[in-house]
Design a protein around this motif. Sequence first.
Motif, PDB file in Angstrom:
ATOM      1  N   GLY A  21       0.821  -1.212   0.000  1.00  0.00           N
ATOM      2  CA  GLY A  21       0.000   0.000   0.000  1.00  0.00           C
ATOM      3  C   GLY A  21       0.851   1.257   0.000  1.00  0.00           C
ATOM      4  N   ASP A  22       1.992   1.187  -0.648  1.00  0.00           N
ATOM      5  CA  ASP A  22       3.001   2.246  -0.620  1.00  0.00           C
ATOM      6  C   ASP A  22       2.950   3.074  -1.908  1.00  0.00           C
ATOM      7  N   ALA A  23       2.237   4.191  -1.867  1.00  0.00           N
ATOM      8  CA  ALA A  23       2.083   5.037  -3.058  1.00  0.00           C
ATOM      9  C   ALA A  23       3.413   5.637  -3.508  1.00  0.00           C
ATOM     10  N   ASP A  24       4.253   6.047  -2.571  1.00  0.00           N
ATOM     11  CA  ASP A  24       5.560   6.585  -2.951  1.00  0.00           C
ATOM     12  C   ASP A  24       6.423   5.495  -3.577  1.00  0.00           C
ATOM     13  N   GLY A  25       6.307   4.274  -3.069  1.00  0.00           N
ATOM     14  CA  GLY A  25       7.077   3.165  -3.627  1.00  0.00           C
ATOM     15  C   GLY A  25       6.659   2.820  -5.037  1.00  0.00           C
ATOM     16  N   ILE A  26       5.361   2.866  -5.307  1.00  0.00           N
ATOM     17  CA  ILE A  26       4.912   2.544  -6.660  1.00  0.00           C
ATOM     18  C   ILE A  26       5.343   3.632  -7.638  1.00  0.00           C
ATOM     19  N   ALA A  27       5.604   4.825  -7.119  1.00  0.00           N
ATOM     20  CA  ALA A  27       6.059   5.943  -7.953  1.00  0.00           C
ATOM     21  C   ALA A  27       7.581   6.042  -8.020  1.00  0.00           C
ATOM     22  N   ARG A  28       8.274   5.122  -7.406  1.00  0.00           N
ATOM     23  CA  ARG A  28       9.738   5.201  -7.326  1.00  0.00           C
ATOM     24  C   ARG A  28      10.402   5.372  -8.686  1.00  0.00           C
ATOM     25  N   ASP A  29       9.872   4.692  -9.692  1.00  0.00           N
ATOM     26  CA  ASP A  29      10.513   4.703 -11.002  1.00  0.00           C
ATOM     27  C   ASP A  29       9.797   5.570 -12.032  1.00  0.00           C
ATOM     28  N   VAL A  30       8.889   6.455 -11.603  1.00  0.00           N
ATOM     29  CA  VAL A  30       8.236   7.331 -12.569  1.00  0.00           C
ATOM     30  C   VAL A  30       9.024   8.631 -12.708  1.00  0.00           C
ATOM     31  N   THR A  31       8.891   9.242 -13.888  1.00  0.00           N
ATOM     32  CA  THR A  31       9.520  10.542 -14.108  1.00  0.00           C
ATOM     33  C   THR A  31       8.723  11.611 -13.367  1.00  0.00           C
ATOM     34  N   ASP A  32       9.337  12.758 -13.147  1.00  0.00           N
ATOM     35  CA  ASP A  32       8.645  13.850 -12.466  1.00  0.00           C
ATOM     36  C   ASP A  32       7.422  14.329 -13.242  1.00  0.00           C
ATOM     37  N   ASP A  33       7.461  14.175 -14.575  1.00  0.00           N
ATOM     38  CA  ASP A  33       6.351  14.625 -15.416  1.00  0.00           C
ATOM     39  C   ASP A  33       5.593  13.443 -16.039  1.00  0.00           C
ATOM     40  N   VAL A  34       5.505  12.345 -15.307  1.00  0.00           N
ATOM     41  CA  VAL A  34       4.810  11.148 -15.795  1.00  0.00           C
ATOM     42  C   VAL A  34       3.398  11.511 -16.252  1.00  0.00           C
ATOM     43  N   VAL A  35       2.986  10.920 -17.364  1.00  0.00           N
ATOM     44  CA  VAL A  35       1.625  11.082 -17.882  1.00  0.00           C
ATOM     45  C   VAL A  35       0.863   9.847 -17.428  1.00  0.00           C
ATOM     46  N   PHE A  36      -0.232  10.054 -16.700  1.00  0.00           N
ATOM     47  CA  PHE A  36      -0.927   8.974 -16.012  1.00  0.00           C
ATOM     48  C   PHE A  36      -2.406   8.970 -16.371  1.00  0.00           C
TER      49      PHE A  36
END
Length: 148
Positions: A21-36
Motif C-alpha cells: 500500500g506504498d504510493a511513494d514506492g509505486i512511484a519510485r521509477d516514474v519521471t517527475d512529469d509522468v503522464v498517467f
Amino acid sequence: MADHAPFRAILDEQERAWAAGDADGIARDVTDDVVFTNVVGMFAVGRAGFVGQHVHIFATFYRGTVLRQHIEHLAFVRADVAIVNSHTQVTGFGEMPAAFPALDGVLHTRLEQVMVRDAGRWRVAAFHNTVVSPQAASALPPDRPPIS
C-alpha cells in the motif's frame, strides 16, 4: 532478444509497493512529469497526481489487494525508449466500484508503460491502464509466468 530484466525489476518493485500500500514506492521509477491515465480514465501529469491517486486507492477499495503483472509485449521505439505492455491481475479485494468488473474474483487490466532510459536508469514516462471486460478476460489464455 532484448534484455527484459530491467523492466521486470520495475514491475516487481511496483508489485511489492502495491502489496504494501506504498504510493511513494509505486512511484519510485516514474519521471517527475509522468503522464498517467488510470482504469476509469482519470488523467494527470506529474508525480503528485500519480502518487495522490495511489494514496486514495490504497486507502479505499484496493487496500490489502495483490497486483501481478505479466509482460505480454516489449517494443523498443529507440534504444532509450521502450513500450512495456502487461496483463495485470488484482486479487484480494472486497466490494469494488461498478467500473471495476471482476471475473471470478480477479480484476484484469491491460497496462501500457512507456519507459525511458535516463542516466542509465529506466523510468516510467507514461502509464496508461484500462480494465479488461469480464467477457474479454474469460477469453484470455491461462496465466503465463512473467518474462525473465
